[in-house]
Design a protein around this motif. Structure first.
Motif, PDB file in Angstrom:
ATOM      1  N   THR A 224      -1.564   5.655  -1.305  1.00  0.00           N
ATOM      2  CA  THR A 224      -0.700   6.840  -1.236  1.00  0.00           C
ATOM      3  C   THR A 224      -1.355   8.003  -0.507  1.00  0.00           C
ATOM      4  OG1 THR A 224      -1.562   7.890  -3.255  1.00  0.00           O
ATOM      5  CG2 THR A 224       0.192   6.250  -3.522  1.00  0.00           C
TER       6      THR A 224
ATOM      7  N   ARG B 171      -2.451   8.652   2.430  1.00  0.00           N
ATOM      8  CA  ARG B 171      -2.070   9.114   3.770  1.00  0.00           C
ATOM      9  C   ARG B 171      -0.564   9.312   3.891  1.00  0.00           C
ATOM     10  NH1 ARG B 171      -3.420   5.310   7.255  1.00  0.00           N
ATOM     11  NH2 ARG B 171      -3.583   6.529   9.166  1.00  0.00           N
ATOM     12  N   ARG B 172       0.129   9.337   2.749  1.00  0.00           N
ATOM     13  CA  ARG B 172       1.559   9.599   2.760  1.00  0.00           C
ATOM     14  C   ARG B 172       1.832  11.053   3.137  1.00  0.00           C
ATOM     15  NH1 ARG B 172       4.196   7.231  -2.819  1.00  0.00           N
ATOM     16  NH2 ARG B 172       4.869   5.225  -1.990  1.00  0.00           N
ATOM     17  N   VAL B 173       3.066  11.300   3.559  1.00  0.00           N
ATOM     18  CA  VAL B 173       3.461  12.681   3.822  1.00  0.00           C
ATOM     19  C   VAL B 173       3.537  13.462   2.510  1.00  0.00           C
ATOM     20  CG1 VAL B 173       5.386  14.144   4.598  1.00  0.00           C
ATOM     21  CG2 VAL B 173       4.690  12.166   5.968  1.00  0.00           C
ATOM     22  N   THR B 174       4.016  12.800   1.449  1.00  0.00           N
ATOM     23  CA  THR B 174       4.177  13.503   0.175  1.00  0.00           C
ATOM     24  C   THR B 174       3.457  12.838  -0.999  1.00  0.00           C
ATOM     25  OG1 THR B 174       6.325  12.380   0.005  1.00  0.00           O
ATOM     26  CG2 THR B 174       6.356  14.677   0.719  1.00  0.00           C
ATOM     27  N   GLY B 175       2.449  12.042  -0.711  1.00  0.00           N
ATOM     28  CA  GLY B 175       1.600  11.525  -1.791  1.00  0.00           C
ATOM     29  C   GLY B 175       2.377  10.884  -2.932  1.00  0.00           C
TER      30      GLY B 175
ATOM     31  N   GLY C 137       8.425  10.168  -1.914  1.00  0.00           N
ATOM     32  CA  GLY C 137       8.948  11.513  -2.105  1.00  0.00           C
ATOM     33  C   GLY C 137       9.482  12.106  -0.816  1.00  0.00           C
ATOM     34  N   SER C 138       9.534  11.278   0.192  1.00  0.00           N
ATOM     35  CA  SER C 138      10.062  11.728   1.489  1.00  0.00           C
ATOM     36  C   SER C 138      10.532  10.494   2.252  1.00  0.00           C
ATOM     37  CB  SER C 138       8.955  12.429   2.298  1.00  0.00           C
ATOM     38  OG  SER C 138       7.839  11.565   2.443  1.00  0.00           O
ATOM     39  N   VAL C 139      11.436  10.718   3.183  1.00  0.00           N
ATOM     40  CA  VAL C 139      11.943   9.637   4.018  1.00  0.00           C
ATOM     41  C   VAL C 139      10.780   8.902   4.692  1.00  0.00           C
ATOM     42  CG1 VAL C 139      13.054   9.326   6.268  1.00  0.00           C
ATOM     43  CG2 VAL C 139      14.283  10.460   4.406  1.00  0.00           C
ATOM     44  N   ALA C 140       9.777   9.656   5.105  1.00  0.00           N
ATOM     45  CA  ALA C 140       8.657   9.044   5.833  1.00  0.00           C
ATOM     46  C   ALA C 140       7.922   8.002   4.984  1.00  0.00           C
ATOM     47  CB  ALA C 140       7.670  10.126   6.292  1.00  0.00           C
ATOM     48  N   ASP C 141       7.871   8.236   3.667  1.00  0.00           N
ATOM     49  CA  ASP C 141       7.079   7.353   2.796  1.00  0.00           C
ATOM     50  C   ASP C 141       7.889   6.181   2.231  1.00  0.00           C
ATOM     51  OD1 ASP C 141       5.004   9.113   3.250  1.00  0.00           O
ATOM     52  OD2 ASP C 141       5.243  10.193   1.350  1.00  0.00           O
ATOM     53  N   ALA C 142       9.160   6.074   2.615  1.00  0.00           N
ATOM     54  CA  ALA C 142      10.031   5.037   2.040  1.00  0.00           C
ATOM     55  C   ALA C 142       9.539   3.633   2.353  1.00  0.00           C
ATOM     56  CB  ALA C 142      11.458   5.211   2.560  1.00  0.00           C
TER      57      ALA C 142
END
Lengths: 634, 634
Positions: free
Chosen positions: A338, A340-344, A393-398
């Motif tokens: 998690t 390097r996710r945009v929203t961890g 928690g964001s589209v990027a991390d889906a």
């Protein structure tokens, strides 16, 4: 605290707005094979259709009703006494439970004996129930024994909504035809039998959250072969709200259709707030026990222990919590996925456990003690809602590695829970763009062997704070269609603040829309009749019926009356949108009259062009005689 | 009338709320190959990311801007003068048009010469333009000649949103990765060139609505290989509203993102209302000419004639209407197919024409005179929006014989329009359950040879009057994903009354959500960066940035401030939803810090478990030293 003191000094009054029957509606009961199985419905009465000949009656519409005794004028509502114990006799009759002298949790005893809480405390006259030594009291356990419980029969009647009376030629004639659905593997029988309910529960494809310590609840089922359900969250936080407000949100939420309620309180007096909610809730109540456990260690995640958590589970199980969200799938090795996710990590429970794992550099006690948690759940029939602590928690991390790694672990835990006959559903995302939603559903069914899916949203875009009930309602409708069994609502305040009563209603109505749109698309046999009944009322300018058949009659009426408040307008053949000359429905009815002579309505005219031509020519003649008279102003 | 008199006596002031730049935003221009091609954008400036080391700048975000000069502080807005004629020079330079002495429509001349209208009339100093005899001035005609117009270059820059600067490693590092989309056949190039625009227009897959008499409009394109667009409707009715209110709705609608505006006025002074709107509209304006034609025959459908309609087309074309909704697909033989529907014919234009056909028992003059309509459109470059007069008005009527029969006729009319080089888009439903939506899109693409689809909703259920922006927003997002080029908004007042300004905003924001969710799912190269930028701001507690990056900063801020109004809360690492102890994002950032040592952020750590373990052990040690200090209350 002052607010709460006031609350009890004023002796706990129910929210007046929550106890009126809905407009044009009355509470009716359908009785099962025994007198104490009385299934409540809301019956919406409709006015007749005016025709050139005799008026045509419109049958009343029966709808699923989550509001419990609150909308029953015959019920005596007193929050201090709580609701009647509908299931008490059923639970007792099974003879596999016993009453304890008092709470067996250390914390429960301490709160019970704390004199400073006297003014806050619900006056509980009953001691907790627990399975006798060696007994398993879950509905899954009974189902697998081949036992059909009263809860299962209750649910069969409730889900049926008298659907056998539908699909008849008479109904088709009155309400119009029904589309076949696209179920993606869902099985939606024309009739729900108690045996079907038992079989779905036994297979793990559906759960009945009904703790033996919550006998006030009206049995309901969560599974993709039943009506899609919705959950509404409430709960105070350290920043705002009181017990009074939270109980109001609960009665308000179920009035508008919340099938279950999660109490996510994280502020003061969590224990007492929960007791007030449970004793007055006719729907299952879910919690996230780690929140309270964290309070017990002063918010220091790393100080959490299995012992503190275990005591919290027992405390809550003995109050009657029907399902626990447990984030047991957050494994130490997943945490770096998690980073390097945009929203961890955006799940509260997930982030708490991740922090614990890192601090101790050990696997989470939720995972290592999972079998012991099952042992607790089976003695009270608390269902699992296996939490997705690593949801995006964001589209990027889906749909990323962290999310799907955890889902696989949830599948493993599902098998363990089932070995203990403990009921399980699986929580899902989160933020997911539309084209990645179906993969979530398909993977969940595969990894978790068809255990019910319970998703938050998903939000289909991140760019509309203040409107996330809508960004998520889109995703919720779609995943419900694909097979999600319960949709956890999102309110307009998501990401911004704690929802108030208005936000709760907006969230509930939005999710009722999503759930119903999903039922329609799946082809649920009882779904489309409500659409057809409302559309027929709309086409016939039965304004009151149109309002009353809607999910929110009050708002529909208020919007209409903004421009046309007079009663006369409630029968007018137009509204302020188009005015009298331009109402397509008015013109269209004239068109219909011109095509069909009386009585001809049921002839398959499409196949009979000549008759139509002839009819039209005759009518054209009639039109010419009448001329502009058709456009009389109202 | 008094309202309107007041409106002009007060000398037409612009709605003050509509002329402020949006928070944190400024108007910027990108210049093309010539100085007079200046493409406006809204640039949202962002605050830096605070790190343990030096702050990291966040690049400003460029977004598509439909608000025209209204949000440009340098612009001098005077509704009485109208907007500058952005395209005047481009149109003149083509040398294929001429100015007329005055309106060539009989009705236009009568209104121009009616002294009683003096106080209502926009002070128009320009006479109408028309193509010289034998000339065709449509963008489709130019495109097929291989000509790249300034309009096309303008659009290429506008659609690009500097997307070439995206997808770079730097952007990925700052904003996070981008998902590949699922386009169902859409072609979304990494860069939009003027030649690509020309080619899409020439192929009929996209249209540029830009009447030569509406030079104030900023060129925009509607096609499935471009950003999904939305339309907002306004218009007075016989029951309510005034010119002033309608102009306010227009400036309000484009502020929130309406790409085109349809003026559906059916009440008094339609001609004058339209003039005020057109002269002040930077976006294309569409109308349904049959509404005004019906007014001219006192609302008696059967009195409509080709001559009255033809004069209305010329009247409106010479005012500058950019696209006409024409219900030419309602054929006599289709009318009986609607007679047994639950909701008959719900299109106003459709029901008017159906009635005309029945009365005269003839094919509609819209159909029989379609070639002549094309001759008119090509001389002003008015695009067709072929209306779906038989669209379903209820879930029950979706995808039925009447609807699809008309769609086939619209395909036939598309070919005729294309033979005249007239631009065409096709209107679609209506009320359609989710599982029947894709069939609409697929059939439209097949029947109409990929002409752009323009749908109302569709509404996915009928049971929520008062919330039809949501029932339809679900369907709109899905059909946008499947390939619909423009989504016609639905407001909360649908079926109940005429929308006010608040309803217009709610409808627009809901449809911006649907359109953006569709762009994301299709994989539009420029879409996800906004989600990522907002989510990053959210994760980093840059509250102001989160508000300003949203579709409606005002509402987001207001919701947040309901519970935490202080400025301090705008930098607080929590909100009122969870409070300080339970903020998952706060904990998650601590988790991230614990996994990565400074600078290590870009190493692909998933592949390097040992390094992670080691890092975590070190960090676990650090955690133990710091202890509960991590939970300082703010």
């Amino acid at each position: 605290m002052s607010k709460t003191a006031h609350f009890l000094a004023e002796s706990a009054r129910v929210d007046a707005a929550a106890v009126q029957p809905l407009p044009g509606s009355r509470k009716v009961f359908v009785t099962g094979t025994r007198a104490d199985i009385r299934v409540p419905f809301r019956e919406i009465s409709l006015s007749p259709t005016r025709t050139s000949g005799a008026d045509e009656q419109n049958p009343p519409l029966l709808v699923y009703d989550t509001s419990g005794p609150y909308t029953d004028p015959d019920a005596d509502i007193d929050l201090r006494k709580g609701l009647p114990e509908l299931r008490r006799g059923w639970i007792a009759a099974r003879g596999d439970t016993e009453f304890l002298d008092g709470p067996s949790s250390e914390f429960g005893r301490r709160r019970a004996n704390d004199p400073t809480l006297a003014q806050l405390r619900f006056d509980l006259t009953r001691t907790p129930r627990r399975a006798k030594e060696g007994k398993n009291v879950t509905q899954l356990h009974y189902a697998r024994q081949g036992i059909i419980t009263p809860e299962m029969e209750f649910i069969a009647i409730r889900e049926n909504q008298r659907r056998q009376a539908l699909g008849t030629q008479e109904v088709e004639r009155i309400l119009g035809h029904r589309h076949p659905g696209q179920g993606f593997g869902a099985k939606l029988p024309e009739e729900i039998t108690p045996e079907f309910v038992r079989d779905e529960v036994a297979a793990g494809r559906a759960i009945i959250p009904c703790n033996i310590n919550h006998p006030e609840s009206e049995p309901m089922i969560i599974g993709r072969n039943f009506l899609v359900k919705i959950n509404g969250n409430l709960g105070n936080s350290a920043v705002t709200s009181s017990i009074e407000e939270e109980v109001d949100k609960m009665t308000w939420g179920i009035r508008w259709g919340s099938d279950t309620i999660m109490d996510l309180s994280t502020g003061a007096n969590i224990h007492e707030t929960r007791e007030w909610i449970l004793r007055n809730a006719p729907v299952p109540i879910g919690t996230v026990p780690i929140y309270q456990a964290l309070e017990k260690v002063n918010g220091v995640a790393e100080d959490l222990t299995w012992e503190v958590f275990r005591d919290t589970l027992i405390e809550q199980a003995e109050q009657g919590v029907d399902y626990f969200t447990i984030h047991a799938g957050v494994l130490l090795r997943y945490v770096p996925l998690t980073a390097r996710r945009v929203t961890g990590i955006v799940s509260r429970g997930g982030s708490i456990m991740a922090k614990w794992c890192l601090f101790h550099h050990r696997e989470s006690f939720l995972y290592t003690h999972f079998e012991e948690i099952c042992e607790i759940c089976k003695r009270y029939d608390v269902a699992f809602s296996l939490g997705d602590g690593l949801r995006p928690g964001s589209v990027a991390d889906a749909n990323d590695a962290a999310q799907f790694a955890e889902l696989e672990t949830l599948g493993e835990l599902t098998q363990i829970a089932w070995r203990h006959d403990v009921q399980v559903m699986i929580e899902g995302p989160g933020h997911v763009p539309m084209h990645l939603i179906k993969e979530n559903m398909d993977k969940q069914l595969a990894e978790c062997d068809e255990a019910p899916f319970y998703t938050l949203g998903p939000l289909t875009t991140d760019i509309a704070p203040g409107y996330d009930h809508i960004t998520s309602g889109i995703g919720a409708a779609m995943i419900g269609w694909y097979g999600c069994a319960m949709l956890c609502y999102v309110t307009p305040k998501e990401h911004l603040g704690l929802p108030n009563k208005d936000d709760v209603k907006t969230g509930i109505i939005t999710y009722k829309i999503a759930a119903h749109a999903a039922d329609l698309a799946k082809g649920h046999p009882a779904a489309q009749r409500r659409d057809n009944a409302l559309s027929k009322a709309r086409f016939e300018f039965r304004w009151e019926d149109q309002f009353n058949l809607g999910l929110d009659p009050d708002t529909a009426r208020a919007y209409h009356d903004e421009t046309l408040p007079k009663d006369a307008a409630k029968v007018a053949h137009f509204c302020s949108m188009c005015g009298p000359k331009f109402c397509s429905m008015k013109i269209s009815q004239e068109v219909r009259d011109s095509v069909f002579k009386d009585g001809a309505r049921d002839r398959g005219l499409e196949g009979d062009r000549d008759a139509v031509r002839k009819g039209m020519e005759e009518q054209a003649e009639k039109f010419r005689e009448q001329g502009a008279a058709l456009y009389r102003e109202v």
